[in-house]
Write a protein that holds these residues in place. Structure first.
Motif, PDB file in Angstrom:
ATOM      1  N   GLU A 156       0.936  -1.288  -0.005  1.00 34.52           N
ATOM      2  CA  GLU A 156       0.016  -0.166  -0.126  1.00 34.52           C
ATOM      3  C   GLU A 156       0.824   1.583  -0.283  1.00 34.52           C
ATOM      4  O   GLU A 156       2.074   1.177   0.166  1.00 34.52           O
ATOM      5  CB  GLU A 156      -0.519  -0.265   1.669  1.00 34.52           C
ATOM      6  CG  GLU A 156      -1.685  -1.546   1.202  1.00 34.52           C
ATOM      7  CD  GLU A 156      -1.901  -1.503   2.974  1.00 34.52           C
ATOM      8  OE1 GLU A 156      -0.934  -1.191   3.261  1.00 34.52           O
ATOM      9  OE2 GLU A 156      -2.926  -2.638   2.898  1.00 34.52           O
ATOM     10  N   ALA A 197      -5.596   5.831   0.494  1.00 34.63           N
ATOM     11  CA  ALA A 197      -4.370   4.890  -0.018  1.00 34.63           C
ATOM     12  C   ALA A 197      -4.834   3.451   0.489  1.00 34.63           C
ATOM     13  O   ALA A 197      -5.563   2.808   0.131  1.00 34.63           O
ATOM     14  CB  ALA A 197      -3.330   5.431   0.117  1.00 34.63           C
ATOM     15  N   ARG A 200      -8.768   2.611  -0.675  1.00 32.58           N
ATOM     16  CA  ARG A 200      -8.886   2.798  -2.062  1.00 32.58           C
ATOM     17  C   ARG A 200      -8.721   1.740  -2.060  1.00 32.58           C
ATOM     18  O   ARG A 200      -8.392   1.455  -3.381  1.00 32.58           O
ATOM     19  CB  ARG A 200      -9.393   4.316  -2.360  1.00 32.58           C
ATOM     20  CG  ARG A 200      -9.965   5.206  -1.906  1.00 32.58           C
ATOM     21  CD  ARG A 200     -11.238   5.996  -2.614  1.00 32.58           C
ATOM     22  NE  ARG A 200     -12.189   6.576  -1.838  1.00 32.58           N
ATOM     23  CZ  ARG A 200     -13.145   8.133  -2.671  1.00 32.58           C
ATOM     24  NH1 ARG A 200     -12.574   7.766  -4.180  1.00 32.58           N
ATOM     25  NH2 ARG A 200     -13.627   8.091  -2.201  1.00 32.58           N
ATOM     26  N   ASN A 201      -7.530   1.301  -1.012  1.00 33.69           N
ATOM     27  CA  ASN A 201      -6.654  -0.345  -1.422  1.00 33.69           C
ATOM     28  C   ASN A 201      -6.281   0.850  -2.917  1.00 33.69           C
ATOM     29  O   ASN A 201      -5.927  -0.136  -3.438  1.00 33.69           O
ATOM     30  CB  ASN A 201      -7.421  -1.411  -1.145  1.00 33.69           C
ATOM     31  CG  ASN A 201      -7.038  -2.332  -1.798  1.00 33.69           C
ATOM     32  OD1 ASN A 201      -5.495  -2.659  -1.007  1.00 33.69           O
ATOM     33  ND2 ASN A 201      -7.311  -3.586  -2.157  1.00 33.69           N
ATOM     34  N   TRP A 202      -5.659   1.836  -2.345  1.00 38.14           N
ATOM     35  CA  TRP A 202      -4.680   2.390  -3.772  1.00 38.14           C
ATOM     36  C   TRP A 202      -3.195   1.245  -4.044  1.00 38.14           C
ATOM     37  O   TRP A 202      -2.950   1.409  -2.672  1.00 38.14           O
ATOM     38  CB  TRP A 202      -4.271   4.273  -3.960  1.00 38.14           C
ATOM     39  CG  TRP A 202      -4.977   4.359  -4.245  1.00 38.14           C
ATOM     40  CD1 TRP A 202      -6.989   3.843  -5.173  1.00 38.14           C
ATOM     41  CD2 TRP A 202      -5.542   6.108  -3.459  1.00 38.14           C
ATOM     42  NE1 TRP A 202      -7.728   5.653  -4.874  1.00 38.14           N
ATOM     43  CE2 TRP A 202      -6.760   6.061  -4.039  1.00 38.14           C
ATOM     44  CE3 TRP A 202      -4.402   6.766  -2.889  1.00 38.14           C
ATOM     45  CZ2 TRP A 202      -7.123   7.808  -4.487  1.00 38.14           C
ATOM     46  CZ3 TRP A 202      -5.328   7.993  -2.925  1.00 38.14           C
ATOM     47  CH2 TRP A 202      -6.607   9.063  -3.859  1.00 38.14           C
ATOM     48  N   ARG A 203      -2.512   1.384  -4.976  1.00 35.33           N
ATOM     49  CA  ARG A 203      -1.330   0.519  -4.994  1.00 35.33           C
ATOM     50  C   ARG A 203      -0.603   1.261  -5.912  1.00 35.33           C
ATOM     51  O   ARG A 203      -0.639   2.222  -7.458  1.00 35.33           O
ATOM     52  CB  ARG A 203      -1.686  -0.744  -5.339  1.00 35.33           C
ATOM     53  CG  ARG A 203      -2.404  -1.716  -4.507  1.00 35.33           C
ATOM     54  CD  ARG A 203      -2.918  -3.454  -4.922  1.00 35.33           C
ATOM     55  NE  ARG A 203      -1.603  -3.869  -4.974  1.00 35.33           N
ATOM     56  CZ  ARG A 203      -0.989  -4.831  -4.651  1.00 35.33           C
ATOM     57  NH1 ARG A 203      -1.920  -5.601  -3.559  1.00 35.33           N
ATOM     58  NH2 ARG A 203       0.017  -5.835  -4.485  1.00 35.33           N
TER      59      ARG A 203
END
Lengths: 213, 213, 213
Positions: A156, A197, A200-203
């Motif tokens: 993450e 992040a 929203r589980n941004w990667r």
């Protein structure tokens, strides 16, 4: 932004101690989950709260670190560790609570770390990097001691929010902005980016071909 | 061998930056294999490239480390990390490529580390040891962060070539040899010894009874 | 308690070198059990013997550390490592022998570490903490490098004896006690407490609910 001889301003001191407090709680919670005893909780709380700042102070030659000359810097992680030891069932009930404390510490440390590096004469780019190092150092030390993969590598976004907040602080300080405009937006940028992040589980981009390995 | 006030000679600077570059690539390749994202690749590249020198600078009191005062020392590992991120399939196809970059970094750092320690007034034996520490420090930090057993303990010869190259540099510098004769044979000795140890699978003596344990 | 310019008194020097020797043997024994080769044994012996003191010296700005300026500090861990490599079957036959050496190093280092921190101008509370850090630092470095969970987290009392011994030294030094009364009872308190905790299996309080997790 405080002066090197007279110590940091009151605002920076409060932000720094707040960062130590929330990082120390995140360290104490990891220790509780690992079922360490009370001294393990205190050691992990202290390492997490003070580790990033120690690393920064040693690198910018601000030794002995403030934590060794000022009792408040020692009292805060001990108090946070004891509070975690006693009240952890209350904190543990909230699911992502370690993560929230960790994000708050990241936001506070990236700003105070960058400003301290500026005070000690570093240029803007190294100062922003030192802010990032201050923010991520405590969590890396916590995870190494606890035998976990450092959170920074958990894919993450972690180092980027810290670099963003530190960059805000360095740029705003360079433009001569008032202290509140240097610190609060920097802390908020880093904390908000990190929480978004997570939620929203941004990667970040992965190396090509990773999925197939 | 350069002077403490004016910074290192051009030759030493080039060798030092080359060492940072190849070590950073070795760190980036480990990160790619661990399927870390782009920031993980940059952090591991930076730690591997700069870790040994940071450790040396902190121990010999050359703080803040050159990497924090000179933008070239920051640019090189970032560039190496980005190159690794983009072009790793090309590098990864070659089997032992991480190992070769690692050996090159070891050779460059053991010499530049020893010479910097001499410049800061250390005696010959501690200076040679600091050269070894500079060479092995980055790789140890890389492996600890990546959760691998440090390569230094993988029972192939690793620290010895670094000590050998550093010793050459210290002795040659003490005898007043010209700079090229101080640096190049030291780098070559360490790199050649390390590669030979890998190719021929040389092993250092094991404690008695190890095989039967 | 010695003066910063002239170096430590003979008694403190002997105690410090003794601590390095016994910690280095404990590090060498861990390396032997991990079946590392002779260089792994020497590196772990050196790291364990010198790690805590290096950490202390960097934090209190006593750089370069004594170990880099005084050949005796380098000779002792090398000798201890070689002795362990050759004679480990003899030492290994005794069951708890690593633990006893470790406890002895803890006792010696917590006292000498605290007194050196006082010499460098730290207040009594940070000096006692630096004594504890000096005592536990080498073992933590040893265990991280060897891929073990740090002994400090193994839930037997470890940091507390070190803090107790360091506190004795700081208080006795503050009261102007003669050197033998500052050092020997501090070492004995820490060593005795640690050995008792091991023999009687004393445990520090665990967080509530740990057993059921």
């Amino acid at each position: 932004m405080g002066d090197p001889t007279g110590g940091p301003s009151t605002l920076l001191l409060v932000l720094d101690l707040s960062g130590i407090f929330v990082f120390a709680i995140s360290g104490g919670l990891v220790a509780v989950r690992k079922q360490l005893d009370i001294f393990g909780v205190l050691v992990l709380a202290g390492t997490t709260g003070l580790g990033g700042g120690f690393l920064r102070d040693v690198l910018i030659d601000a030794t002995p670190p403030a934590a060794l000359a000022d009792w408040r810097y020692l009292l805060v992680p001990v108090a946070a560790g004891l509070l975690t030891f006693v009240f952890h069932p209350m904190l543990g009930r909230l699911e992502r609570v370690t993560t929230v404390f960790d994000a708050a510490g990241l936001g506070l440390f990236c700003v105070t770390g960058a400003l301290k590096a500026l005070d000690f004469g570093l240029g803007p780019v190294p100062a922003a990097l030192m802010g990032m190092v201050t923010g991520i150092g405590g969590g890396i030390a916590r995870d190494l001691l606890a035998g976990r993969v450092p959170v920074i590598f958990s894919s993450e976004l972690y180092a980027t929010p810290a670099l963003l907040g530190a960059t805000w602080a360095v740029v705003a300080a360079g433009l001569g902005a008032p202290e509140w405009a240097v610190t609060f937006p920097g802390v908020a940028l880093c904390f908000g980016f990190r929480m978004l992040a997570l939620l929203r589980n941004w990667r970040a981009p992965l190396p090509s071909g990773s999925a197939s390995v």
